[in-house]
Design a protein around this motif. Structure first.
Motif, short mmCIF file in Angstrom:
data_model
loop_
_atom_site.label_atom_id
_atom_site.label_comp_id
_atom_site.label_asym_id
_atom_site.label_seq_id
_atom_site.Cartn_x
_atom_site.Cartn_y
_atom_site.Cartn_z
N TRP A 48 -6.18 6.29 -2.71
CA TRP A 48 -5.31 6.08 -1.64
C TRP A 48 -4.02 5.21 -2.29
O TRP A 48 -2.99 5.61 -1.92
CB TRP A 48 -5.67 5.27 -0.39
CG TRP A 48 -6.65 6.23 0.52
CD1 TRP A 48 -7.89 5.73 0.48
CD2 TRP A 48 -6.22 7.36 1.28
NE1 TRP A 48 -8.42 6.93 1.54
CE2 TRP A 48 -7.32 7.79 2.07
CE3 TRP A 48 -5.21 8.03 1.29
CZ2 TRP A 48 -7.54 8.79 2.73
CZ3 TRP A 48 -5.06 9.32 2.04
CH2 TRP A 48 -6.46 9.44 2.73
N TYR B 274 -1.23 7.58 -3.92
CA TYR B 274 -0.50 8.40 -2.89
C TYR B 274 0.97 8.36 -3.14
O TYR B 274 1.61 7.45 -3.39
CB TYR B 274 -1.01 7.90 -1.67
CG TYR B 274 -0.28 9.05 -0.37
CD1 TYR B 274 -1.17 9.88 -0.22
CD2 TYR B 274 0.89 8.52 0.08
CE1 TYR B 274 -0.50 10.91 1.15
CE2 TYR B 274 1.47 9.41 1.01
CZ TYR B 274 0.89 10.58 1.40
OH TYR B 274 1.22 11.43 2.44
N GLU C 115 -6.20 6.80 7.55
CA GLU C 115 -5.86 5.92 6.50
C GLU C 115 -4.56 5.35 6.71
O GLU C 115 -3.60 6.13 6.95
CB GLU C 115 -5.91 6.40 5.15
CG GLU C 115 -5.91 5.29 3.98
CD GLU C 115 -6.99 4.37 3.91
OE1 GLU C 115 -6.89 3.20 3.35
OE2 GLU C 115 -8.10 4.59 4.58
N ILE D 224 -1.29 4.42 5.48
CA ILE D 224 -0.39 4.60 4.20
C ILE D 224 0.77 3.59 4.61
O ILE D 224 1.53 3.65 5.31
CB ILE D 224 0.01 6.04 3.87
CG1 ILE D 224 -1.39 6.55 3.82
CG2 ILE D 224 0.70 5.93 2.80
CD1 ILE D 224 -2.17 6.55 2.54
#
Length: 554
Positions: free
Chosen positions: A137, A140, A187, A189
């Motif tokens: 993550w 990203y 999730e 972000i």
């Protein structure tokens, strides 16, 4: 028995390969059956995306300094895009042909992983001790939305910006949204970015989508309502003005751009360059003065040579710029560098130096190309400004002439940049009577929120210097107008070190015929005394009546 249309769809994971993009192309086609392989490959936005996520910069020692390189893509299907859904409900849903209300998103990651690893680590978090999911993550890079439209398949795009690298890449993306938050498979972000979208030539053309990009930042700056492309075009009154073409719009004119911002209770500062030659220095000054505090700027330009891809005119949103050298750090932590020695200079300067002139390029959201696309200055001669837009591989340079700027402002901001520049030129001449004999002096002129200016001093370290402590009290205890113009004088010594000497503050809400100077803050005690004890300047007082008032503001 009813079929369950809400079953979970496991995301597809595949490698990103810009030199062999066949898998990415086939994925886009599977999301949008209305487009062909040839259509996708010919899209300039698609070519731009391949180039954007294939970027690395190494120094002479082969150290990786700059990186926005993607290695893995993740497909999210049946995604509800709020912007597209609004346009869909107002416009696309009335079409006879079947158009889906759902879109898809393709997410880009710097990490390398497969579908099983994404499921186990990023979704199920099975390896929490080794933080493999967290590493995925944290790598990203952003997403692009694929909408079910044949002519313009690319919807909202949100990409991480290229980084600022001191002494190498002085990039300032001032109009992005810091800590922009959104959800990906549950999730949370957070990236710094500004949404972008390809024009569809149905609910809007280039001006509509440039304004749409701007509104995401304007919502943060001025608390304005976020509008969809359809709503922006509707507010421009297209259906009333272009009665022969109810809605598929061919674009907005300058009056319609202004009217859209007026609908949001904003005032538009407009600069027109249609009937006169534009000095490139002036364009740099305007962009720097207003964009440094985050305000996105609309730029209209005219192509030197129209082609099949361009009809001659275009409008983009300016979201930042890059300086030739790192700009001076006006944070008060740098006040320790203040030089105490002042030597009278004998030479008179004809023109003042401006930090804005260090701009080498600016970044735009160009709906025909991509987010953060570079625009360089193409100098024809000293009096004419031409710009060179970013060119993809195999393309010829695209040269254009700037024709207009539109800057959306809070309605309380009345003082213009040219008013402040004229005042600073006068103040600069006054300072030369007792200013430092340095290698170079530069003024940093920009619009600013007063609260941001105060916070620079609230975040600074405490000092044993009585003079600096009193200055800090003065600034933090003073009641400021909401918006101020700041002109910081920067000195450059023989070691090429830069440090601020003085801040001249102007009230941005003053009436045009008023003296808008608000406060003078000196970071040097001797300079403070010189201004405070201003005397024997009768000649300057005769030329500029404001000189006699300068001691009242320090």
């Amino acid at each position: 028995m009813l079929e369950n249309s809400h079953e979970a769809i496991r995301p597809e994971v595949f490698p990103f390969n810009p030199s062999k993009p066949e898998k990415l192309i086939s994925t886009i086609i599977n999301c949008n059956k209305k487009v062909t392989k040839e259509k996708i490959k010919s899209e300039r936005i698609f070519k731009y995306i391949l180039k954007y996520f294939n970027y690395e910069f190494f120094d002479k020692k082969e150290n990786l300094l700059d990186n926005c390189k993607a290695y893995t893509c993740v497909l999210e299907q049946k995604y509800v895009s709020q912007s597209y859904l609004t346009d869909y409900s107002h416009y696309y849903t009335t079409s006879f042909s079947e158009i889906s209300k759902f879109t898809s998103r393709i997410h880009f990651f710097h990490s390398k992983f497969n579908e099983e690893e994404f499921d186990e680590y990023a979704i199920l978090n099975k390896d929490s001790k080794n933080y493999k999911g967290q590493q995925i993550w944290e790598s990203y890079l952003g997403y692009m939305t694929i909408r079910p439209l044949g002519g313009s398949p690319f919807g909202t795009i949100l990409f991480k910006t290229y980084p600022y690298i001191e002494n190498f890449r002085s990039r300032y993306y001032n109009s992005i949204l810091e800590d922009f938050r959104f959800d990906v498979f549950g999730e949370q972000i957070r990236i710094s970015s500004l949404p972008f979208q390809q024009q569809d030539k149905a609910v809007g053309a280039c001006a509509t989508f440039a304004i749409w990009c701007c509104y995401h930042k304007l919502q943060q700056l001025y608390k304005t309502k976020l509008l969809s492309p359809y709503e922006i075009t509707k507010k421009a009154g297209i259906s009333q003005i272009h009665s022969e073409s109810m809605f598929p719009t061919v674009g907005l004119d300058g009056y319609q751009v202004v009217s859209i911002f007026e609908e949001s209770n904003l005032r538009t500062e407009t600069f027109s360059f249609e009937d006169k030659q534009l000095n490139p220095s002036l364009l740099k000054e305007i962009i720097y003065a207003y964009n440094k505090c985050g305000i996105p700027i609309l730029l209209g330009y005219e192509f030197d040579d129209a082609s099949d891809n361009y009809d001659g005119h275009h409008i983009v949103a300016i979201v930042g710029y890059r300086l030739n050298q790192p700009s001076v750090n006006t944070n008060t932590n740098s006040l320790k560098k203040i030089c105490s020695k002042l030597i009278k200079t004998k030479e008179k300067k004809k023109e003042i130096g401006l930090v804005a002139h260090d701009i080498m390029r600016f970044y735009t959201h160009n709906d025909e190309l991509g987010p953060y696309s570079k625009v360089d200055f193409d100098m024809q001669n000293n009096n004419t400004c031409k710009i060179r837009t970013f060119q993809l591989d195999g393309e010829s340079p695209i040269i254009a002439r700037p024709t207009a700027l539109w800057i959306p402002l809070d309605h309380t901001i009345k003082v213009k940049y040219e008013n402040v520049l004229a005042a600073i030129k006068s103040f600069d001449k006054f300072l030369l009577k007792f200013m430092t004999d340095t290698d170079f002096l530069k003024w940093d002129i920009r619009l600013c929120l007063a609260v941001d200016y105060k916070q620079e001093f609230s975040n600074s370290d405490s000092s044993d210097n009585i003079f600096m402590n009193n200055l800090k009290r003065k600034i933090r205890y003073t009641s400021f107008p909401k918006y101020i113009w700041i002109a910081t004088l920067t000195e450059v010594d023989e070691n090429n070190d830069e440090y601020p000497s003085i801040d001249v503050i102007y009230d941005a809400s003053s009436l045009p015929n008023e003296n808008c100077i608000f406060q003078i803050n000196c970071f040097n005690e001797e300079l403070h005394r010189n201004i405070k004890n201003n005397s024997n300047l009768s000649e300057e007082t005769d030329k500029n009546p404001n000189v006699k008032n300068y001691p009242n503001y320090v």
